[in-house]
Write an enzyme that holds these catalytic residues in place. Structure first.
Site, short mmCIF file in Angstrom:
data_model
loop_
_atom_site.label_atom_id
_atom_site.label_comp_id
_atom_site.label_asym_id
_atom_site.label_seq_id
_atom_site.Cartn_x
_atom_site.Cartn_y
_atom_site.Cartn_z
N LYS A 199 57.96 46.28 48.07
CA LYS A 199 58.61 45.53 49.24
C LYS A 199 57.53 44.69 49.80
CE LYS A 199 58.60 45.50 53.26
NZ LYS A 199 58.19 44.31 54.19
N GLU A 255 47.01 50.50 61.43
CA GLU A 255 48.01 51.12 62.49
C GLU A 255 49.25 51.32 61.54
OE1 GLU A 255 46.07 48.45 63.25
OE2 GLU A 255 44.96 50.05 64.72
N GLY A 257 49.20 51.68 58.20
CA GLY A 257 48.80 52.56 57.09
C GLY A 257 49.01 53.94 57.77
N GLU A 274 45.18 50.97 51.43
CA GLU A 274 44.34 50.06 51.17
C GLU A 274 44.55 49.41 52.67
OE1 GLU A 274 41.95 49.37 49.44
OE2 GLU A 274 42.49 50.51 47.52
N CYS A 308 40.81 40.93 53.76
CA CYS A 308 40.52 42.35 54.19
C CYS A 308 38.97 42.57 54.43
CB CYS A 308 41.23 43.30 53.54
SG CYS A 308 41.01 43.35 51.83
N GLU A 404 39.47 44.22 63.88
CA GLU A 404 39.57 43.29 63.03
C GLU A 404 40.47 42.26 63.53
OE1 GLU A 404 42.60 44.27 59.79
OE2 GLU A 404 41.26 43.22 58.33
P1 NAD Z 1 50.95 45.08 58.25
O1 NAD Z 1 50.32 46.70 58.16
O2 NAD Z 1 51.59 44.77 59.46
O3 NAD Z 1 52.24 45.01 57.11
C1 NAD Z 1 51.97 45.15 55.73
C2 NAD Z 1 53.09 45.62 55.12
O4 NAD Z 1 53.60 46.79 55.62
C3 NAD Z 1 54.32 44.60 55.40
O5 NAD Z 1 55.03 44.52 53.97
C4 NAD Z 1 55.18 45.04 56.27
O6 NAD Z 1 56.39 44.50 56.28
C5 NAD Z 1 55.19 46.75 56.17
N1 NAD Z 1 55.20 47.43 57.09
C6 NAD Z 1 55.25 47.21 58.60
N2 NAD Z 1 55.70 48.19 59.41
C7 NAD Z 1 55.98 49.30 58.41
C8 NAD Z 1 56.59 50.41 58.51
N3 NAD Z 1 56.61 50.96 59.67
N4 NAD Z 1 56.75 51.36 57.40
C9 NAD Z 1 56.84 50.56 56.02
N5 NAD Z 1 56.02 49.40 56.10
C10 NAD Z 1 56.02 48.77 57.07
O7 NAD Z 1 49.79 44.50 57.78
P2 NAD Z 1 49.98 42.48 57.62
O8 NAD Z 1 49.73 42.11 59.01
O9 NAD Z 1 50.93 42.29 56.60
O10 NAD Z 1 48.51 42.39 56.95
C11 NAD Z 1 47.33 42.34 57.16
C12 NAD Z 1 46.35 43.65 57.01
O11 NAD Z 1 46.44 44.06 55.91
C13 NAD Z 1 45.12 43.39 57.79
O12 NAD Z 1 44.64 44.65 58.54
C14 NAD Z 1 44.17 43.46 56.29
O13 NAD Z 1 42.71 44.03 56.48
C15 NAD Z 1 44.88 44.47 55.45
N6 NAD Z 1 44.75 44.22 54.07
C16 NAD Z 1 43.96 45.13 53.40
C17 NAD Z 1 43.55 45.13 52.08
C18 NAD Z 1 42.84 45.94 51.39
O14 NAD Z 1 42.86 45.92 50.09
N7 NAD Z 1 42.13 46.93 51.80
C19 NAD Z 1 43.84 43.95 51.26
C20 NAD Z 1 44.74 42.87 51.91
C21 NAD Z 1 45.09 42.94 53.47
#
Ligand code: NAD
Length: 501
Positions: A199, A255, A257, A274, A308, A404
């Site tokens: 997804k 959040e 995660g 991650e 990230c 962050e």
């Molecule tokens: P996000 O958590 O809002 O969304 C990430 C994904 O989760 C998206 O595909 C979204 O549609 C999905 N999602 C949202 N709510 C969900 C739910 N309730 N159940 C299942 N899936 C859901 O994050 P974002 O704003 O897209 O990305 C930014 C974040 O990602 C930052 O915090 C960044 O640090 C992190 N990130 C971490 C790494 C790493 O390897 N540690 C790498 C890249 C980004």
């Protein structure tokens, strides 16, 4: 928002017009299918705010279909020989290389990032990673062990541990490195004999759809990889809660995660998270100052700070504080902020209006708590989600230092000695990465050992290698991607014990 594709003024969009204008569907079982809801989501070019395409809004019905397809495919894919898995992955890497420019252009239009980063940081590294993971397909090894079984004197045994694929993988990725994040999950899953439902992020799904085309062309069996676009609360949540999924691999915010982790545990699914970071940079007084200024600037402003591992907390020895802050600020002021697909682009727009508002919200909170704006903190006039690279002088307890931001905003603070630097660096709920800038080997090792982070770079930042495990401690996540650690995350140990007499 302008509801029109901007092909007349944007040469990159003109080049990709056929793909952007096509009805983007879901890829399930190697077939392109309509979303069951019939609904589509606008794809917005963050540099112009124009709608340039539409992706399917997948829901539970579509996810169920994709998970069923992946379960059916697992029966044959898990039995395919390692050499076949390796060959198909190498074939996929070759096709990605052939389509590298197209993938890079789409990534730049979709995410806003500069074409140079898309080519090297996203597409080039994804191709390398698929090739690296292809090699693992033929090197998965179990082990044999001698056992004691003291309660059975005289008995002879043969015992071994076999590595077996976990099963069907549910993968959810964010929008900052859309192709890389997807491939970090798809490649090890396929190498180990797992099947997968991906997804992508709703803001940036286009490169995953091109990847789906290439996966079909490479010859992977139907159902081995399925791609369901859609919103997190609908498609994402349906994937996490589907009982047919054996493991969830999630990259995104802390959040979300936590929500995903809780849902996975409810069904005892395996999971890897991650998550976010607030990575410290420590510049000691013995550092090569010019190198450190360049390194610290790149560490935060690369990919608009939407990384990230962005070096967003900058701790500088007080004797060189003004010099370093001045150097990073000058670097920031010289960055060309313009559309990612313009040749002179140094920094593109943020991914969305929502993200830009979020970043400004943090800057505002910093100012309210007494932060000093050294440079930046401005929106560019006209269309596009642009923001000027920002340097703030802050203090440790401010929200802007603790949370962050995920944007081009760096918080600079002085320290007196290594002990103080270490205390400040570790004073965070995150633990993804850090960098130390020094010419003193002993201090480098001391700090590397004592910083709470999954990765510590010395005299560099944001250097990734397919062979080096990557992931976070504390609230930055659970598990590792890349390297052998990634392969291990897609395998289960099966113990087999045979009595021989
Ligand atoms: P996000 O958590 O809002 O969304 C990430 C994904 O989760 C998206 O595909 C979204 O549609 C999905 N999602 C949202 N709510 C969900 C739910 N309730 N159940 C299942 N899936 C859901 O994050 P974002 O704003 O897209 O990305 C930014 C974040 O990602 C930052 O915090 C960044 O640090 C992190 N990130 C971490 C790494 C790493 O390897 N540690 C790498 C890249 C980004």
């Amino acid at each position: 928002m302008n509801n029109k594709i901007d092909a007349e003024t944007n040469p990159l969009i003109a080049k990709n017009i056929k793909f952007l204008n096509r009805k983007q569907k879901l890829m399930i079982n190697n077939e392109w299918v309509e979303p069951s809801s019939g609904n589509f989501i606008d794809v917005v070019d963050p540099a112009t705010e124009n709608v340039v395409s539409h992706i399917a809004a997948g829901n539970k019905v579509d996810i169920d279909k994709a998970v069923n397809a992946a379960n059916e495919a697992f029966k044959c894919w898990s039995k395919v020989t390692p050499l076949t898995r390796q060959s198909l992955l190498l074939q996929l890497a070759d096709l990605m290389e052939k389509n590298a420019e197209r993938l890079s252009e789409i990534e730049s239009i979709d995410n806003g990032k500069s074409l140079i980063i898309a080519r090297n940081g996203d597409v080039g590294s994804s191709i390398n990673f698929v090739r690296y993971m292809a090699g693992w397909a033929t090197k998965i090894m179990g082990s044999t062990l001698d056992i004691s079984a003291p309660h059975m004197p005289g008995a002879e045994f043969h015992a071994y541990i076999k590595k077996q694929p976990v099963g069907v993988i549910g993968a959810i990725v964010p929008w900052n490195f859309p192709l890389s994040m997807a491939i970090w999950k798809i490649a090890p899953a396929l190498a180990t004999g797992c099947t997968i439902v991906l997804k992508p992020a709703e803001q940036t799904s286009l490169s995953a759809l091109i990847l789906a085309e290439l996966i079909i062309e490479a010859g992977f069996p139907p159902g081995a990889v399925n791609i369901v676009t859609g919103y997190g609360l609908e498609a994402g949540n349906s994937l996490v809660t589907n009982p047919g999924v054996n493991k969830i691999t999630f990259t995104g915010s802390v959040e979300t995660g936590k929500i995903v982790g809780r849902a996975a545990v409810a069904e005892m699914k395996r999971f890897t998270l991650e998550l976010g970071g607030k990575s410290p940079i420590i510049i000691r007084k013995d550092a090569n100052i010019d190198t450190a200024i360049l390194g610290a600037s790149m560490a935060i402003f690369f990919n608009q700070g939407q990384t990230c591992t962005a070096g967003s907390r900058l701790y500088i020895h007080q004797s060189i504080f003004d010099k370093v802050v001045d150097g990073v600020s000058k670097f920031a002021e010289n960055i060309n902020v313009q559309p990612g697909y313009d040749a002179a682009c140094g920094m593109g727009p943020l991914v969305s209006d929502e993200q830009r508002n979020r970043v400004f919200g943090f800057i505002k909170s910093g100012i309210e708590e007494g932060a000093e704006v050294i440079t930046g903190a401005k929106k560019l006039p006209g269309a596009g989600y642009f923001i000027t690279p920002t340097v703030l002088k802050t203090s440790q307890k401010m929200k802007v230092v603790q949370e962050e931001i995920f944007g081009p905003v760096v918080c600079a603070m002085p320290f007196d000695d290594d002990e103080e630097a270490l205390t400040l660096a570790n004073d965070t709920r995150y633990g993804l990465a850090a960098s130390v800038w020094t010419q003193d080997l002993r201090s480098a090792h001391d700090l590397a050992a004592n910083i709470h982070a999954g990765t510590v770079w010395v005299n560099c930042h944001n250097v990734f290698d397919p062979n080096l495990p990557f992931g976070g401690v504390k609230q930055s996540g659970i598990g590792r991607e890349l390297g052998k650690a990634s392969i291990d995350g897609y395998l289960e140990d099966k113990t087999v014990l045979m009595k021989l007499n």
